[in-house]
Design an enzyme around this catalytic site. Structure first.
Site, PDB file in Angstrom:
ATOM      1  N   GLY A 127       0.549   5.721   0.596  1.00  0.00           N
ATOM      2  CA  GLY A 127      -0.230   6.892   0.973  1.00  0.00           C
ATOM      3  C   GLY A 127       0.469   8.145   0.508  1.00  0.00           C
ATOM      4  O   GLY A 127       1.466   8.090  -0.222  1.00  0.00           O
ATOM      5  N   GLY A 128      -0.050   9.284   0.947  1.00  0.00           N
ATOM      6  CA  GLY A 128       0.537  10.541   0.519  1.00  0.00           C
ATOM      7  C   GLY A 128       1.966  10.719   0.975  1.00  0.00           C
ATOM      8  O   GLY A 128       2.793  11.287   0.250  1.00  0.00           O
ATOM      9  N   ASP A 130     -10.317  11.621   9.127  1.00  0.00           N
ATOM     10  CA  ASP A 130     -10.233  11.051   7.784  1.00  0.00           C
ATOM     11  C   ASP A 130     -10.931   9.699   7.734  1.00  0.00           C
ATOM     12  O   ASP A 130     -10.349   8.694   7.301  1.00  0.00           O
ATOM     13  CB  ASP A 130      -8.777  10.918   7.340  1.00  0.00           C
ATOM     14  CG  ASP A 130      -8.639  10.665   5.843  1.00  0.00           C
ATOM     15  OD1 ASP A 130      -9.642  10.826   5.123  1.00  0.00           O
ATOM     16  OD2 ASP A 130      -7.538  10.305   5.401  1.00  0.00           O
ATOM     17  N   GLY A 166       0.824  -1.203   0.000  1.00  0.00           N
ATOM     18  CA  GLY A 166       0.000   0.000   0.000  1.00  0.00           C
ATOM     19  C   GLY A 166       0.856   1.249   0.000  1.00  0.00           C
ATOM     20  O   GLY A 166       2.016   1.237   0.426  1.00  0.00           O
ATOM     21  N   LYS A 223       4.629   0.542   8.133  1.00  0.00           N
ATOM     22  CA  LYS A 223       4.274   1.812   7.496  1.00  0.00           C
ATOM     23  C   LYS A 223       5.457   2.762   7.631  1.00  0.00           C
ATOM     24  O   LYS A 223       5.751   3.254   8.719  1.00  0.00           O
ATOM     25  CB  LYS A 223       3.027   2.395   8.160  1.00  0.00           C
ATOM     26  CG  LYS A 223       2.470   3.634   7.487  1.00  0.00           C
ATOM     27  CD  LYS A 223       1.184   4.068   8.177  1.00  0.00           C
ATOM     28  CE  LYS A 223       0.557   5.271   7.507  1.00  0.00           C
ATOM     29  NZ  LYS A 223      -0.709   5.685   8.191  1.00  0.00           N
ATOM     30  N   SER A 281       3.633   7.975   2.914  1.00  0.00           N
ATOM     31  CA  SER A 281       4.095   6.717   3.502  1.00  0.00           C
ATOM     32  C   SER A 281       3.949   5.574   2.508  1.00  0.00           C
ATOM     33  O   SER A 281       3.162   5.641   1.559  1.00  0.00           O
ATOM     34  CB  SER A 281       3.311   6.393   4.777  1.00  0.00           C
ATOM     35  OG  SER A 281       1.936   6.226   4.484  1.00  0.00           O
ATOM     36  N   THR A 282       4.716   4.527   2.777  1.00  0.00           N
ATOM     37  CA  THR A 282       4.644   3.287   2.014  1.00  0.00           C
ATOM     38  C   THR A 282       4.500   2.142   3.004  1.00  0.00           C
ATOM     39  O   THR A 282       5.183   2.119   4.036  1.00  0.00           O
ATOM     40  CB  THR A 282       5.913   3.084   1.166  1.00  0.00           C
ATOM     41  OG1 THR A 282       6.091   4.213   0.309  1.00  0.00           O
ATOM     42  CG2 THR A 282       5.812   1.833   0.319  1.00  0.00           C
ATOM     43  N   VAL A 283       3.624   1.193   2.700  1.00  0.00           N
ATOM     44  CA  VAL A 283       3.354   0.083   3.617  1.00  0.00           C
ATOM     45  C   VAL A 283       3.935  -1.202   3.032  1.00  0.00           C
ATOM     46  O   VAL A 283       3.660  -1.545   1.870  1.00  0.00           O
ATOM     47  CB  VAL A 283       1.846  -0.079   3.869  1.00  0.00           C
ATOM     48  CG1 VAL A 283       1.596  -1.220   4.856  1.00  0.00           C
ATOM     49  CG2 VAL A 283       1.250   1.223   4.400  1.00  0.00           C
TER      50      VAL A 283
END
Length: 395
Positions: free
Chosen positions: A96-97, A222, A94, A114, A99-101
């Protein structure tokens, strides 16, 4: 010898004898007092000599077996690198704006790592990471994703090691993001998921009264289907995640420094107009989430189209839920009465003015009552059977 001299000698001798007697008396009293101080009296001495009661073996076992919350582990950055295989792209599950999971293994269990990077976002990204780390360390709830470990000693980034849920996100399951052949999420499972999310939000909003030591309330900021994680079991539970946009310590306050609160389609219109964010902003977003669960449609419309709330709320107010329930469920795949009730709850949550929206405690209780049978059915299929009467007690 003159008489005055004799009298003086006699007087002096009497004075010496009297002084000696008084001194002897005072010394005796002092010694007695010291002995009393250094030795307990009879009652105290008896108590001191009495054998102490010994705890029974089962009492010792109970004391030693009390559950203790395990604190998250602190990791150095090289341990994060080792967990992720040197940040191997093949392990990414995954993005995000900021971050990377990565999917990894820690102590024999699958975990989600994360990884946040400061470069490009500077102070804002660091603040988001610190916010989420602080809240996850303090807030423990069965329906909020669990923090297992973390690393915050690297100058260019930080990492949160979270429990991994194999079911993906609610957005994936509702909108087919996981796979083109993924079957639609069953109605009962949807009701359990939204109830779990409502429980998590109630805990955040009412933290000061939920046994967390007077902690201030937290606005998630959110709430969206992408921030709801599902476990891999049929009918399994859900966890609310991503607390990087959270606001803490108030029930309603101005947040002028935030570029946005809420994802597209979920953001509270009142906040967008005024810049005021509150717990009722989460309630609005949760109302949109309920609409997604009922209709199976994404919250954000296609470019040039209205979002889900703008399209369906007027129809529900005027005509009810007829024709709006996810067609993939089929006519027999859902409870019509439950769908109508849940849609009405969504309408209340998405009221234009925050003051007209219910509190999350009321929303959670309403869902537990109106969708009780479906929630119990999902629990049963998830091998975590819950009696219907127990569920209704929550209301």
């Amino acid at each position: 010898m003159d008489l005055p001299v004799v009298l003086a000698i006699v007087f002096f001798c009497v004075f010496l004898l009297a002084s000696a007697a008084i001194a002897s008396l005072l010394v005796g009293r002092c010694l007695a007092a010291l002995r009393r101080c250094c030795r307990p009296d009879d009652a105290d001495d008896l108590e001191a000599r009495r054998p102490r009661a010994v705890a029974a073996p089962h009492q010792l076992l109970m004391a030693s077996s009390k559950p203790q919350q395990q604190e998250p582990r602190w990791l150095v950055w090289r341990e994060v690198e080792a967990l992720t295989g040197g940040f191997d792209e093949a392990a990414v599950v995954g993005r995000g704006g900021s971050s990377t999971v990565y999917l990894a293994r820690l102590s024999g269990d699958d975990v989600a790592v994360k990884v946040h990077r400061w470069c490009g976002g500077g102070e804002r990204r660091l603040r988001v990471f610190r916010q989420e780390l602080d809240l996850l360390r303090r807030l423990r709830h069965p329906h909020i994703v669990k923090l297992i470990a973390y690393s915050d000693d690297h100058e260019e980034g930080g990492a949160l090691v979270l429990e991994y849920l194999a079911g993906g996100t609610l957005a994936d399951r509702l909108h087919g993001g996981a796979s083109a052949t993924t079957p639609p999420l069953p109605w009962a499972h949807r009701m359990r998921v939204v109830h779990d999310v409502a429980c998590a939000l109630e805990h955040l909003h009412d933290a000061s009264s939920s046994g967390t030591g007077g902690a201030p309330p937290v606005v998630h900021g959110d709430v969206s289907a992408s921030n709801v994680l599902l476990d891999g079991e049929l009918g399994g539970g859900a966890r609310l995640c991503d607390l990087g946009s959270a606001c803490e310590g108030f029930s309603a306050a101005v947040a002028p420094t935030r570029a946005a609160v809420g994802s597209p389609g979920y953001a509270d219109p009142f906040f967008l107009r005024t810049g005021i964010v509150s717990k009722k902003s989460d309630v609005y977003s949760f109302g949109v989430l309920l609409l997604e669960a009922v209709t199976g449609l994404p919250a954000a419309g296609a470019p040039g189209e209205e979002n889900l709330a703008a399209r369906v709320l007027p129809r529900i107010r005027a005509h009810g839920v007829a024709g709006l329930v996810d067609a993939r469920l089929g006519d027999d795949g859902y409870d019509e009465e439950e769908a109508a009730d849940v849609a009405r709850i969504a309408v209340e949550c998405a009221a234009p003015q925050p003051g007209l929206r219910p509190a999350m405690a009321q929303v959670r209780a309403a869902i537990a009552e109106k969708a009780a049978r479906s929630i119990a059915k999902a629990e049963y299929h998830g091998h975590q059977h819950i009696q219907l009467s127990k569920l209704l007690e929550l209301t």
